[in-house]
Each structure stands twice: as C-alpha cells, then as structure tokens.
Design an enzyme around this catalytic site. Structure first.
Site, PDB file in Angstrom:
ATOM      1  N   CYS A 107       7.628 -10.449 -12.550  1.00 40.80           N
ATOM      2  CA  CYS A 107       6.594 -11.094 -12.247  1.00 40.80           C
ATOM      3  C   CYS A 107       5.318 -10.466 -12.653  1.00 40.80           C
ATOM      4  CB  CYS A 107       6.590 -11.724 -10.820  1.00 40.80           C
ATOM      5  SG  CYS A 107       8.002 -12.627 -10.284  1.00 40.80           S
ATOM      6  N   LEU A 145       0.955  -1.271  -0.138  1.00 39.53           N
ATOM      7  CA  LEU A 145       0.049   0.095   0.003  1.00 39.53           C
ATOM      8  C   LEU A 145       1.078   1.237  -0.034  1.00 39.53           C
ATOM      9  CD1 LEU A 145      -2.999  -0.988   2.257  1.00 39.53           C
ATOM     10  CD2 LEU A 145      -2.981  -0.788  -0.019  1.00 39.53           C
TER      11      LEU A 145
END
EC number: 1.1.1.22
Length: 433
Positions: free
Chosen positions: A263, A253
């Site tokens: 990825c 966050l």
C-alpha cells in the site's frame, strides 16, 4: 445479498470471506486458474492469520464459492466488487488501472438491472467516473450504480480490521448505491462501527490521504530517530512524549528500516501523480517518499558500519524478510535493499523468515536460506533483526552468542533492551537509541 468479488488477491479474498461470514452469498472470481484451483481444494494462496479457517467454514456453509467463469454468476449479483491489483505503473508511478478497466469491460454486458459496481481496489480520483463511462458505452439504457468502498486492512490483522473497523467509507453518487452498501455492511452496526457516506471522489481520495498520512508519521519518526542518535536521546522516550498527545497518537511512531508492503509505497506515488495532474503538488508527500527511499539504503550502511566497515568475506544473519510480521508479503520490503547492500559489500547473507522465504526467492538473489533463527546465526559475524516477528522477540541470547562468530546484534526494530543484551556480552546497535 448476492455478491460477486472480482479478484482473489489479498483484498478480494479477505473481503469475500468476511462478507460471507456476515451471511451474504459470495462468489470470488479470478482469471488465475491456479488460484481458483487451490481455493477449490482448500488451499489459501496467501498467508493471513485466521483466513484459512474463515474460508473453510463459509465454503462448508455454502455461502462462499470460487469460479473462473464470471458469466455464470454475474447476472444474479446485487453488488459486484472490483478487487484487482493497481500496481505502480512503470515510468511515472501512477496507478496501473488496466485491470480495473478490463473488469469493467468484461462485466458490462452481464450486469442485471439495478446492480451496484463497487471499486474496492485502491484507485485514483475519477476512476469511478471512468468505470461508469465504460459500462455505459456497452449498456446505455441499463440502470446501474458505481460506488467506491476503499479498504483499510492491515496485513496480519485483516480479518479483525474488516469485522471491527475504525470506520467504513462509502462513496456514492445516488441513493440506490448507498442503500445497497448500507445493507451489505449492516452487520457492522451491531459493533457501532461508523459508516461514513460521502461522494465517490471523496472516498477515492480518502484512501490515498489516509495512507500518505500514516507514511508521513513513519518517515517523521525515522528522521527523529536519526537526530536522537546524534544528540544522545532515546527515540522511544520521544515517541512516548509525543504519542500520548491525543492530537498525534502513538500508532506508527515506531522507528525502523522504512515502510514497505502493498500500500504505502505505491499509494504515495499515485497520490503524487494525481497532485501533479491536477496542478496541486504535494510537497510533504514528496519528502516522505524521498526520506523512505533513503532510509532503506541507510540501514544497509548501518549494518556495515556496525561491523567495522571492512566487511568483505564476512557473514550476516538476516532475521526477517517480509515488510512486516504476520504476512508473507515481500513487496517493497526493506529487507530487499538491505540484503542487496550487504551483498554488494561482499557479505554472505544467511536469512530466515517464518513465512516469507518462498516469496523472497523471487525478489532477492543469492541468499542462504536457513531452517530457523539459530541456523541463520551459525557462523555469522552479526545478527540483524529486520522484521518484528514474535519469533525474534525472545531469542536465547546465550545460545546465539555461542553460534555467532562475533556477538553483535543489530536491532532495526528496537525489540530488545540495551541493558539486557549487553549483560549477555553482546554489542548492541539499535535505531534512534
């Protein structure tokens, strides 16, 4: 256990070295002669904190070896891990499985009875079925197993993640494969690391679902950061306010210039393609990808706006090139699009990164590479923090102010306090604040 690791990239080398440190005998195999030659001579082809020492100690102990010759080691292997690349395929974004299938074809005639073939690479649902079919065509009478064991390693913290994981996911369709993988990972049970056993297809999907969910958190907080700037709120307060909710959690966050790396970009695209193939579109993941693509280009515009818009002939110090700290990985780094946007506007970019400057030369053109942060800031009209390296967290702002043409700090990682920076006479531009 006798383990063969096919592929000496990021996943293969870290996994092989950690398995050897568990006490297993591991041979890492690769077709890239330069990689194997480097490893045999004690040189690590990637940057990962602690990996050089781990490889060195296990080579010295005789538990870790490297070779180009798969045929010389595979017949004795209890488990064969496939850890080759699965990059996004050009055109449709699906995972390119050619390296996985080539490995299956090559190993098929060499496998011993009872061997377990393990997909460690990130692969779409059903890949294990195809690997099994490829091997079965060559060896119809052979008793073997195919399993899925996805990795959840963070670049920069991979060794700790491997040895102290949140969980180990094992996807198996038979008891023998489960028994072998449980034995391989048995040392982790001392740390109470949960080993989750499920079907092979569920394990394959778990990896993609995990990365897509984390990418969603990043894109979500980046959109909230934009809203914070419009309404006069501080995104750090909002992130704390929602992150302390145990149902949400505080990790991922932190707003910034968008996700990159090996990825998230390719895995979200591959998951989208899987959903399309099975007639189950993933609208949330589609939005995540779109938001992230827009985010990277918006960061270049943010720097240009901070400079006043009329930027032709100006110079910017770009602090950080890799997609995150503690790696030399430039794959899908936000710095690529930011640098390009600045150059397209007529800005000269002076850049410094503690580990990524050599790898960046293959993907970003016409940068002026500098010796350190202060060299990059010399004569620049702004300093822009792109990557959250520790080297950028405690800059000597007094010295920086003397070197810059204009005391402007654009902090795309929110590493600094506005009050502290402005006390030093700087203009300060952050994200979501």
């Amino acid at each position: 256990m006798q383990i063969v690791m096919i592929g000496t990239g990021y996943v293969g080398l870290v996994s092989g070295a950690c398995f050897a440190d568990f006490g297993h005998h591991v041979t890492c195999v690769d077709k890239d002669e330069s990689k194997i030659d480097a490893l045999l001579n004690g040189r690590i082809p990637i940057f990962e904190p602690g990996l050089d020492a781990l490889v060195e100690s296990n080579v010295a102990a005789g538990r870790l070896n490297f070779t180009l010759d798969l045929a010389s080691v595979l017949p004795e292997a209890d488990a064969v891990f496939i850890a080759v690349g699965t990059p996004s395929r050009r055109g449709d974004g699906h995972a390119d499985l050619s390296y996985v299938y080539a490995a299956a074809e090559e190993m098929a005639p060499l496998l011993r009875e009872g061997a377990v073939v393990v997909d460690k690479s990130t692969v779409p649902v059903g890949t294990g079925d195809e690997v099994e079919t490829i091997i079965r065509k060559v060896c119809p009478e052979l008793k073997f197993s195919v399993a899925s064991n996805p990795e959840f390693l963070r670049e920069g913290a991979a060794i700790d993640d491997f040895k102290r994981p949140d969980r180990v996911v094992i996807g198996v369709n038979d008891a023998h494969a489960e028994e072998v993988l449980q034995e391989i990972y048995r040392p982790l049970t001392r740390n109470d690391s949960p080993i989750l056993t499920m079907s092979r297809r569920a394990a394959e999907l778990t990896k993609y679902a995990a990365n897509a969910f984390l990418a969603t958190k990043i894109s979500f907080i980046n959109e909230i950061a934009d809203l914070c700037e419009e309404v006069g709120a501080d995104v750090r307060d909002v992130a704390r306010g929602i992150g302390t909710d145990s149902r949400i959690g505080s990790r991922f966050l932190q707003p910034g210039p968008g996700y990159g790396g090996s990825c998230f970009p390719k895995d979200t695209l591959a998951l989208l393609k899987t959903g399309q193939n099975y007639g189950s579109p993933l609208k949330i993941v589609e939005a995540v990808v779109a938001v992230n693509d827009q985010r990277k280009s918006a960061m270049g515009a943010k720097v240009i706006e901070a400079l006043g818009g009329d930027v032709a002939g100006k110079t910017v110090a770009l602090l950080g090139l890799t997609f995150k700290a503690n790696t030399d990985d430039m794959r899908d780094s936000p710095a690529i699009e930011i640098a390009q946007a600045l150059q397209d506007a007529g800005i000269t970019v002076r850049a410094y990164d503690p580990e990524g400057m050599e790898t960046s030369k293959a993907v970003i053109s016409n940068l002026v590479y500098c010796d350190d942060s202060y060299d990059a800031m010399t004569g620049a009209d702004a300093a822009v923090i792109v990557t959250e390296w520790d080297a950028f967290r405690a800059l000597d702002l007094g010295k920086a102010k003397e070197l810059l043409n204009r005391p402007l700090l654009v902090d795309l990682r929110n590493l600094y306090s506005r009050t502290d920076v402005e006390k030093q006479g700087f203009e300060y531009v952050a994200v979501g604040r």
